[in-house]
Design an enzyme around this catalytic site. Structure first.
Site, mmCIF file in Angstrom:
data_model
loop_
_atom_site.group_PDB
_atom_site.id
_atom_site.type_symbol
_atom_site.label_atom_id
_atom_site.label_comp_id
_atom_site.label_asym_id
_atom_site.label_seq_id
_atom_site.Cartn_x
_atom_site.Cartn_y
_atom_site.Cartn_z
ATOM 1 N N SER A 121 67.545 13.861 -18.262
ATOM 2 C CA SER A 121 67.038 15.104 -17.671
ATOM 3 C C SER A 121 66.293 15.848 -18.763
ATOM 4 C CB SER A 121 68.181 15.969 -17.124
ATOM 5 O OG SER A 121 67.714 17.271 -16.815
ATOM 6 N N THR A 126 68.888 19.472 -14.470
ATOM 7 C CA THR A 126 68.600 18.893 -13.160
ATOM 8 C C THR A 126 69.901 18.682 -12.400
ATOM 9 O OG1 THR A 126 66.762 17.720 -14.210
ATOM 10 C CG2 THR A 126 67.379 17.038 -11.983
ATOM 11 N N GLU A 258 51.530 16.590 -8.484
ATOM 12 C CA GLU A 258 51.948 17.748 -9.276
ATOM 13 C C GLU A 258 50.788 18.400 -10.024
ATOM 14 O OE1 GLU A 258 55.954 17.789 -11.159
ATOM 15 O OE2 GLU A 258 55.848 15.618 -10.873
ATOM 16 N N HIS A 274 52.637 -6.402 5.599
ATOM 17 C CA HIS A 274 53.562 -6.705 6.690
ATOM 18 C C HIS A 274 53.776 -5.500 7.599
ATOM 19 C CE1 HIS A 274 54.900 -10.718 5.272
ATOM 20 N NE2 HIS A 274 54.494 -10.224 4.123
ATOM 21 N N LYS A 368 63.962 25.594 -6.304
ATOM 22 C CA LYS A 368 65.114 25.833 -7.180
ATOM 23 C C LYS A 368 65.690 27.228 -6.954
ATOM 24 C CE LYS A 368 63.437 22.722 -10.823
ATOM 25 N NZ LYS A 368 62.922 22.644 -12.221
#
Length: 375
Positions: A121, A126, A258, A274, A368
């Site tokens: 992290s 995190t 991002e 497929h 967050k």
């Protein structure tokens, strides 16, 4: 190497915008104003990060228990997890033991006392990673950590876990060279991968960036700027091969999302033939606003490359942009590094074309905050 099919006439504004885009991408002062947090600097520093991370991994002192592992499971999210995907690709099927990635609050099945847990992290905070790490420690699994600080560093010190502290102050995706190559160095130290000429590859990457990708290289000689110009106004749909290129393809996707703040999707061949090729029919107006980008390489199975060529014909016939991107050179590892760097620079240049600061991830931070609110 890159190619793009003719732009559909329905995107008429694209032609008039083209001259402005070219001017913008060669305006060094203008790009600097749009990049106050220095994402381009992080792209330029990738070779230095690779060298440093590799050496830290080689020098990492781990308990004797780590010498007898059956495999490693890396716990991580986002830019802190991509290193395991890339390491699997770099190894090219030559890993002596399995390396898997867990992107969740809970641990996956199949772990046992000889499975090493690598807790990754960048921020150290995190929540998914910390949750899975606590579960691993409760089970007594051998664990080590890579972070720049935060709760994970405190946990590692409290539990006396092997710890590599990497430089702080970067967005996690901007520290990919550190995290990935600490892991690569560790795998080499454990003798799970053959010798890789990392320092010379990093030097070659440095030359490629300076000559072809850096902001000072004009659009006419800069493939990253040219690709950004061709993707502007389109939804990128990325395709890579299953022969170790999954991590590179996923890195391109997350960087475009991002940094450039653009919707982006990806799939892997031959699996895409497929199912996904059947979907390139509707909605026709939407398809004409997409660009399929095929990341190709000579190391990919020749039958997979043939499937890619067939899919490209279908997509081009439906009116979508269709682009092939590949690197020349005799060494697969070197080509993968250059492909990663190309995607990183592309994502920043595309951000500039959209008048976006590439560094902030406002919606991730909003999430967050929402999770902390308890609502």
């Amino acid at each position: 190497m890159w190619k793009l099919s003719p732009r559909p006439a329905s995107i008429s504004w694209f032609r008039s915008w083209g001259t402005e885009m070219g001017t913008l991408l060669d305006d060094l002062r203008g790009m600097k104003r749009m990049d106050p947090d220095g994402m381009l600097t992080h792209c330029l520093e990738l070779p230095d990060q690779i060298r440093a991370g590799w050496q830290w991994g080689l020098d990492w002192r781990l308990p004797a228990r780590w010498r007898n592992l059956d495999g490693i499971c890396l716990l991580g999210m986002g830019g802190s997890a991509i290193g395991a995907d890339l390491a699997n690709g770099f190894a090219g099927g030559k890993l002596a033991r399995p390396l898997r990635v867990n992107r969740d609050y809970r641990l996956p099945g199949g772990l046992h006392r000889r499975t090493g847990i690598l807790i990754s992290s960048y921020s150290g905070n995190t929540e998914e990673t910390l949750s899975a790490a606590e579960a691993a420690l409760r089970r007594g699994l051998p664990a080590a950590a890579i972070t720049s600080g935060g709760k994970l560093a405190a946990l590692a010190r409290r539990r006396r876990l092997p710890l590599v502290l990497i430089p702080s102050g970067l967005p996690p995706r901007g520290a990919v060279g550190y995290g990935t190559f600490v892991l690569m160095g560790l795998l080499r130290r454990l003798k799970w991968i053959p010798a890789i000429p990392v320092p010379s590859a990093a030097a070659g990457l440095e030359r490629t960036i300076a000559r072809s990708l850096a902001p000072a290289v004009p659009l006419r000689r800069n493939p990253a700027k040219q690709l950004a110009r061709r993707l502007a106004g389109r939804i990128p749909i990325l395709y890579g091969g299953a022969d170790g290129w999954e991590g590179v393809t996923f890195r391109w996707r997350t960087q475009l999302e991002e940094n450039a703040k653009t919707v982006c999707f990806h799939h892997i061949f031959p699996e895409a033939t497929h199912n996904e090729i059947s979907g390139w029919v509707h909605p026709a107006p939407g398809i004409r606003r997409t660009a399929a980008v095929f990341l190709t390489d000579p190391s990919v199975h020749p039958r997979t490359l043939k499937r890619m060529r067939f899919a490209a014909r279908i997509i081009r016939r439906e009116g979508a942009g269709c682009l092939e991107v590949g690197m020349k050179g005799p060494d697969r590892f070197d080509r993968m590094l250059r492909m990663i760097a190309l995607g990183d620079f592309l994502s920043v240049y595309l951000a500039f074309l959209y008048r976006e600061n590439p560094t902030p991830v406002v919606r991730v931070e909003a999430l967050k905050k929402y999770l902390r609110s308890g609502r």
